[in-house]
Design an enzyme around this catalytic site. Structure first.
Site, PDB file in Angstrom:
ATOM      1  N   GLU A 109       0.855  -1.184   0.000  1.00  0.00           N
ATOM      2  CA  GLU A 109       0.000   0.000   0.000  1.00  0.00           C
ATOM      3  C   GLU A 109       0.889   1.231   0.000  1.00  0.00           C
ATOM      4  O   GLU A 109       2.111   1.137   0.178  1.00  0.00           O
ATOM      5  CB  GLU A 109      -0.938   0.007   1.207  1.00  0.00           C
ATOM      6  CG  GLU A 109      -0.238   0.038   2.537  1.00  0.00           C
ATOM      7  CD  GLU A 109      -1.201  -0.079   3.718  1.00  0.00           C
ATOM      8  OE1 GLU A 109      -0.799   0.348   4.817  1.00  0.00           O
ATOM      9  OE2 GLU A 109      -2.322  -0.585   3.559  1.00  0.00           O
ATOM     10  N   HIS A 117      -3.668   3.058   7.632  1.00  0.00           N
ATOM     11  CA  HIS A 117      -2.516   2.765   8.475  1.00  0.00           C
ATOM     12  C   HIS A 117      -1.661   4.006   8.692  1.00  0.00           C
ATOM     13  O   HIS A 117      -1.610   4.903   7.855  1.00  0.00           O
ATOM     14  CB  HIS A 117      -1.652   1.678   7.826  1.00  0.00           C
ATOM     15  CG  HIS A 117      -2.268   0.326   7.895  1.00  0.00           C
ATOM     16  ND1 HIS A 117      -2.260  -0.546   6.833  1.00  0.00           N
ATOM     17  CD2 HIS A 117      -2.925  -0.320   8.893  1.00  0.00           C
ATOM     18  CE1 HIS A 117      -2.871  -1.666   7.173  1.00  0.00           C
ATOM     19  NE2 HIS A 117      -3.280  -1.546   8.415  1.00  0.00           N
TER      20      HIS A 117
END
Length: 322
Positions: A241, A279
């Site tokens: 990611e 995150h």
């Protein structure tokens, strides 16, 4: 075969008597994980009873017996019976009594560093840190301490690790897929589960959620090297990611060291610049850490990159068939 976690792994749970620890211990037991103890200094000598076998999908929790019991796991083996697991005061005590070699950490963030350091100092082989919200400075200390030892950390802020049909440590649902020849390493818990579902007919040797925080104990590269060495893993799916350069470094490692087919997916192609997404490590600045830059590096290393999880699964099927 599997990596890091097998049917022979003997697991303890730090924080087993908390609500999350009890809930997921129940689910891990239902998946066949060999859990042989919990750790809580305030409840040492107690035992926790879990229904055996577990049929409700883990919606209930165990009950704590106040009276001390003999060390060791016991159960009556029948439907409607229960499995009782002893609680120890320290990781070292649990290891000495049970031979544990894996610990799952379900400890609140402010206590997590001490729990992880304790496990490392006790010499346990694998520490799976599920806890979210651990301060970065604490994570740095834990990972640095582990690197001076023989202990491997997975996490923090991760779903854990599952070798389907063998063992499951963490919060990954155990019924998505079965054993098979695919290895999976992912920053994202949700995308781990989706990819397991997409390739459920093929099955997996091991699925590892390494966590998406800026500092993690096990990297994409660590998992890739282990999958390369595993004779029963035939191909690997890598999920990344936005944020950081872990995927670019993994791409260089794949080009130089990996002979097995690898496909990848990078989450965050539409993420706005400069905004943290999900995150703590998922943030881009300019081209650094962007999904496009990561995909470019992976493709340059010969790794096909899907634009969606479903397309990524299709790419893997094509590679295996060819």
């Amino acid at each position: 075969m599997a990596i890091f976690l097998t049917s022979a792994s003997r697991v303890i749970v730090q924080g087993m008597t908390g609500s999350e620890g009890m809930k997921h211990t129940r689910r891990m037991l239902a998946a066949g994980t060999t859990i042989i103890g919990g750790v809580n200094p305030r409840k040492a000598g107690q035992r926790v009873a879990f229904p055996f076998p577990a049929h409700d999908g883990g919606t209930g929790v165990g009950t704590v017996a106040k009276t001390p019991g003999k060390s060791g796991v016991s159960h009556d083996g029948g439907p409607g019976g229960e499995r009782t697991i002893p609680v120890f005061g320290t990781v070292a005590e649990a290891m000495g009594e049970t031979g544990a070699d894996v610990t799952a950490v379900f400890v609140p963030p402010r206590f997590a560093k001490d729990a992880v350091i304790e496990a490392i100092d006790a010499g346990i082989g694998l520490v799976v840190v599920i806890t979210e919200g651990i301060p970065v400075a604490d994570a740095v200390d834990c990972v640095a301490h582990a690197r001076q030892s023989a202990t491997r950390i997975i996490g923090p802020n991760c779903p854990g690790i599952i070798s389907p049909g063998q063992s499951n440590v963490g919060i990954t649902p155990a019924d998505i897929t079965g054993p098979g020849p695919i290895g999976l390493v992912s920053k994202s818990g949700t995308l781990t589960y989706q990819m397991m579902h997409e390739l459920r007919d093929l099955g997996f040797s091991t699925c590892i959620g390494i966590g998406g925080d800026p500092i993690v104990g096990t990297t994409h590269i660590d998992a890739l090297a282990a999958f390369e060495a595993d004779p029963d893993t035939e191909a690997v799916v890598m999920i990344g990611e936005i944020g950081g350069d872990a995927e670019e470094r993994a791409a260089a490692f794949i080009a130089d060291h990996i002979t097995k087919p690898v496909v990848a997916y990078v989450a965050g192609f539409t993420a706005p610049e400069g905004k943290t997404m999900g995150h703590a490590g998922a943030i881009i600045s300019g081209s650094a850490g962007s999904a496009a830059a990561k995909a470019e590096a992976l493709r340059a290393a010969g790794v096909p990159v899907g634009t969606t999880p479903s397309e990524t699964a299709s790419l893997l099927r094509s590679l295996l068939h060819s």
